[in-house]
Motif scaffolding. Structure first.
Motif, PDB file in Angstrom:
ATOM      1  N   ALA A  44       5.074   9.438  -9.847  1.00  0.00           N
ATOM      2  CA  ALA A  44       5.905   8.263 -10.125  1.00  0.00           C
ATOM      3  C   ALA A  44       5.504   7.100  -9.228  1.00  0.00           C
ATOM      4  CB  ALA A  44       7.375   8.614  -9.926  1.00  0.00           C
ATOM      5  N   LEU A  45       5.158   7.391  -7.984  1.00  0.00           N
ATOM      6  CA  LEU A  45       4.723   6.346  -7.061  1.00  0.00           C
ATOM      7  C   LEU A  45       3.432   5.695  -7.542  1.00  0.00           C
ATOM      8  CD1 LEU A  45       5.177   4.908  -4.326  1.00  0.00           C
ATOM      9  CD2 LEU A  45       3.839   6.748  -3.265  1.00  0.00           C
ATOM     10  N   GLU A  46       2.534   6.481  -8.088  1.00  0.00           N
ATOM     11  CA  GLU A  46       1.287   5.911  -8.612  1.00  0.00           C
ATOM     12  C   GLU A  46       1.549   5.047  -9.849  1.00  0.00           C
ATOM     13  OE1 GLU A  46      -1.795   8.831  -9.058  1.00  0.00           O
ATOM     14  OE2 GLU A  46      -1.603   9.512  -6.972  1.00  0.00           O
ATOM     15  N   ALA A  47       2.496   5.458 -10.691  1.00  0.00           N
ATOM     16  CA  ALA A  47       2.869   4.633 -11.838  1.00  0.00           C
ATOM     17  C   ALA A  47       3.473   3.314 -11.365  1.00  0.00           C
ATOM     18  CB  ALA A  47       3.851   5.382 -12.729  1.00  0.00           C
ATOM     19  N   LEU A  48       4.290   3.376 -10.334  1.00  0.00           N
ATOM     20  CA  LEU A  48       4.868   2.174  -9.753  1.00  0.00           C
ATOM     21  C   LEU A  48       3.773   1.250  -9.230  1.00  0.00           C
ATOM     22  CD1 LEU A  48       7.319   0.548  -8.632  1.00  0.00           C
ATOM     23  CD2 LEU A  48       7.157   1.970  -6.572  1.00  0.00           C
ATOM     24  N   ILE A 103      -0.658 -11.061  -4.565  1.00  0.00           N
ATOM     25  CA  ILE A 103      -0.292  -9.838  -3.845  1.00  0.00           C
ATOM     26  C   ILE A 103      -0.976  -8.646  -4.526  1.00  0.00           C
ATOM     27  CG2 ILE A 103       1.600  -8.280  -3.240  1.00  0.00           C
ATOM     28  CD1 ILE A 103       3.421 -10.780  -3.230  1.00  0.00           C
ATOM     29  N   THR A 104      -1.723  -7.873  -3.760  1.00  0.00           N
ATOM     30  CA  THR A 104      -2.353  -6.685  -4.322  1.00  0.00           C
ATOM     31  C   THR A 104      -1.496  -5.462  -4.013  1.00  0.00           C
ATOM     32  OG1 THR A 104      -3.700  -6.189  -2.357  1.00  0.00           O
ATOM     33  CG2 THR A 104      -4.642  -7.700  -3.996  1.00  0.00           C
ATOM     34  N   VAL A 105      -1.533  -4.501  -4.932  1.00  0.00           N
ATOM     35  CA  VAL A 105      -0.757  -3.266  -4.788  1.00  0.00           C
ATOM     36  C   VAL A 105      -1.684  -2.100  -5.097  1.00  0.00           C
ATOM     37  CG1 VAL A 105       1.323  -2.022  -5.450  1.00  0.00           C
ATOM     38  CG2 VAL A 105       1.264  -4.519  -5.642  1.00  0.00           C
ATOM     39  N   ASN A 106      -1.874  -1.236  -4.122  1.00  0.00           N
ATOM     40  CA  ASN A 106      -2.750  -0.085  -4.291  1.00  0.00           C
ATOM     41  C   ASN A 106      -2.120   1.152  -3.676  1.00  0.00           C
ATOM     42  OD1 ASN A 106      -5.404  -1.202  -5.456  1.00  0.00           O
ATOM     43  ND2 ASN A 106      -5.011  -2.597  -3.744  1.00  0.00           N
ATOM     44  N   ALA A 107      -2.654   2.290  -4.043  1.00  0.00           N
ATOM     45  CA  ALA A 107      -2.206   3.563  -3.479  1.00  0.00           C
ATOM     46  C   ALA A 107      -3.392   4.277  -2.838  1.00  0.00           C
ATOM     47  CB  ALA A 107      -1.588   4.441  -4.565  1.00  0.00           C
ATOM     48  N   VAL A 108      -3.086   5.114  -1.864  1.00  0.00           N
ATOM     49  CA  VAL A 108      -4.082   5.968  -1.217  1.00  0.00           C
ATOM     50  C   VAL A 108      -3.585   7.401  -1.345  1.00  0.00           C
ATOM     51  CG1 VAL A 108      -5.255   6.535   0.937  1.00  0.00           C
ATOM     52  CG2 VAL A 108      -4.705   4.153   0.417  1.00  0.00           C
ATOM     53  N   ILE A 149       0.856  -1.188   0.000  1.00  0.00           N
ATOM     54  CA  ILE A 149       0.000   0.000   0.000  1.00  0.00           C
ATOM     55  C   ILE A 149       0.889   1.233   0.000  1.00  0.00           C
ATOM     56  CG2 ILE A 149      -1.841   1.235   1.204  1.00  0.00           C
ATOM     57  CD1 ILE A 149      -2.426  -1.567   2.585  1.00  0.00           C
ATOM     58  N   ASN A 150       0.772   2.035  -1.042  1.00  0.00           N
ATOM     59  CA  ASN A 150       1.600   3.221  -1.205  1.00  0.00           C
ATOM     60  C   ASN A 150       0.794   4.472  -0.873  1.00  0.00           C
ATOM     61  OD1 ASN A 150       3.788   1.659  -2.222  1.00  0.00           O
ATOM     62  ND2 ASN A 150       2.832   1.631  -4.250  1.00  0.00           N
ATOM     63  N   ILE A 151       1.363   5.345  -0.064  1.00  0.00           N
ATOM     64  CA  ILE A 151       0.674   6.587   0.278  1.00  0.00           C
ATOM     65  C   ILE A 151       1.103   7.672  -0.702  1.00  0.00           C
ATOM     66  CG2 ILE A 151       0.157   8.267   2.057  1.00  0.00           C
ATOM     67  CD1 ILE A 151      -0.826   5.379   2.607  1.00  0.00           C
ATOM     68  N   SER A 152       0.180   8.029  -1.568  1.00  0.00           N
ATOM     69  CA  SER A 152       0.430   9.050  -2.584  1.00  0.00           C
ATOM     70  C   SER A 152      -0.114  10.386  -2.088  1.00  0.00           C
ATOM     71  CB  SER A 152      -0.214   8.622  -3.904  1.00  0.00           C
ATOM     72  OG  SER A 152       0.070   9.567  -4.919  1.00  0.00           O
ATOM     73  N   SER A 153      -0.691  11.172  -2.956  1.00  0.00           N
ATOM     74  CA  SER A 153      -1.201  12.486  -2.579  1.00  0.00           C
ATOM     75  C   SER A 153      -2.200  12.971  -3.620  1.00  0.00           C
ATOM     76  CB  SER A 153      -0.051  13.492  -2.471  1.00  0.00           C
ATOM     77  OG  SER A 153      -0.544  14.808  -2.318  1.00  0.00           O
ATOM     78  N   ALA A 154      -3.195  13.716  -3.156  1.00  0.00           N
ATOM     79  CA  ALA A 154      -4.125  14.355  -4.088  1.00  0.00           C
ATOM     80  C   ALA A 154      -3.420  15.394  -4.940  1.00  0.00           C
ATOM     81  CB  ALA A 154      -5.278  14.993  -3.318  1.00  0.00           C
ATOM     82  N   ALA A 155      -2.189  15.742  -4.588  1.00  0.00           N
ATOM     83  CA  ALA A 155      -1.412  16.699  -5.386  1.00  0.00           C
ATOM     84  C   ALA A 155      -1.117  16.170  -6.778  1.00  0.00           C
ATOM     85  CB  ALA A 155      -0.108  17.042  -4.679  1.00  0.00           C
TER      86      ALA A 155
END
Length: 254
Positions: A166-170, A183-188, A143-149
């Motif tokens: 870049a983190l969201e692309a990853l 394995i699931t991979v998501n961002a918030v 789980i990757n913590i991204s940003s509304a930015a």
């Protein structure tokens, strides 16, 4: 029943703010939590104490990110922490939360600032997954913590927005590659959250009101709002969600 019982989570940047809230929530759900920190040992130990005081299981893990051998050092200390608890060095949940912001627009950002932001927000998560593959169990969660930015226009956070993009692309690429192991991979992607990092946005009532007004729910976010979403993505209930970026901005910009 605690859904994450017998699972181990590693949360980077868990000494305070969103990271602390995530660590506490995962521990409350039964996970053993490695509380990573880069420099603030006092805050990280406070997170561990809060978890222990609530009957949870956690240990501190010191490893600055964005420096030479950062990932190797982190996993060496993770392994040592697990050995100290007489547990195998296995991992079920990796939360890439550690981060910071260096404000500046196109005329202000320096190559050194850009490199630091990308190193922590994008490079470190990539290699934490790469070097963690041998530890990450089948059916695990990243789980990757991204940003509304990445979605909203923030010219004064140009390099930060680029690093989080870049983190969201990853996130999407890893989801496709790791799916065969379950394995699931998501961002918030949080919006304006009341953390120390964003204190300038809410320390004055007028500023807090202005930022709260940008959400259709009429308030700024709390770290627990983000932690609850991460807890869902860490649970079995999210098993059919992967490669997604969940907007956690309270409808900012709608």
């Amino acid at each position: 029943m605690k859904e994450l019982r017998n699972k181990t989570a590693l949360v980077t940047g868990a000494g305070r703010g969103i990271g602390r809230a995530i660590a506490r929530r995962l521990a409350a759900d039964g996970a053993r939590v490695a509380v990573h920190y880069g420099s603030d040992e006092t805050s990280a130990r406070r997170t561990v104490d809060l978890i222990a005081g609530a009957g949870g299981d956690a240990f501190c893990l010191h490893a600055p990110l964005g420096v030479h051998d950062d990932v190797r050092t982190l996993y060496e200390r993770f392994d040592a922490g697990m050995a100290g608890a007489e547990q195998p060095a296995e991992l079920d949940i990796l939360v890439n939360n550690a981060g910071f912001n260096l404000r500046g627009g196109v005329a202000d950002v320096t190559p050194e600032q850009f490199d630091r932001l990308v190193a922590v927000h994008a490079k470190a998560p990539l290699f934490l997954v790469q070097h963690g593959l041998g530890r990450l169990r089948k059916g695990g969660r990243v789980i990757n913590i991204s940003s509304a930015a990445t979605r909203l226009n923030h010219p004064s956070s140009l390099a930060y927005s680029m690093a989080k993009s870049a983190l969201e692309a990853l996130t999407r690429s890893l989801a496709a590659e790791l799916g065969e192991r379950g394995i699931t991979v998501n961002a918030v992607a949080p919006g304006f959250v009341k953390t120390d990092l964003n204190r300038h946005r809410w320390s004055v009532p007028e500023r807090e009101a202005a930022h709260a007004a940008r959400s259709v729910l009429g308030r700024m976010g709390e770290p627990e709002d983000i932690a609850d979403i991460v807890a869902f993505l860490a649970s079995d209930g999210s098993r059919w969600i992967t490669g997604q970026c969940i907007d956690a901005s309270g409808g900012t910009g709608l």
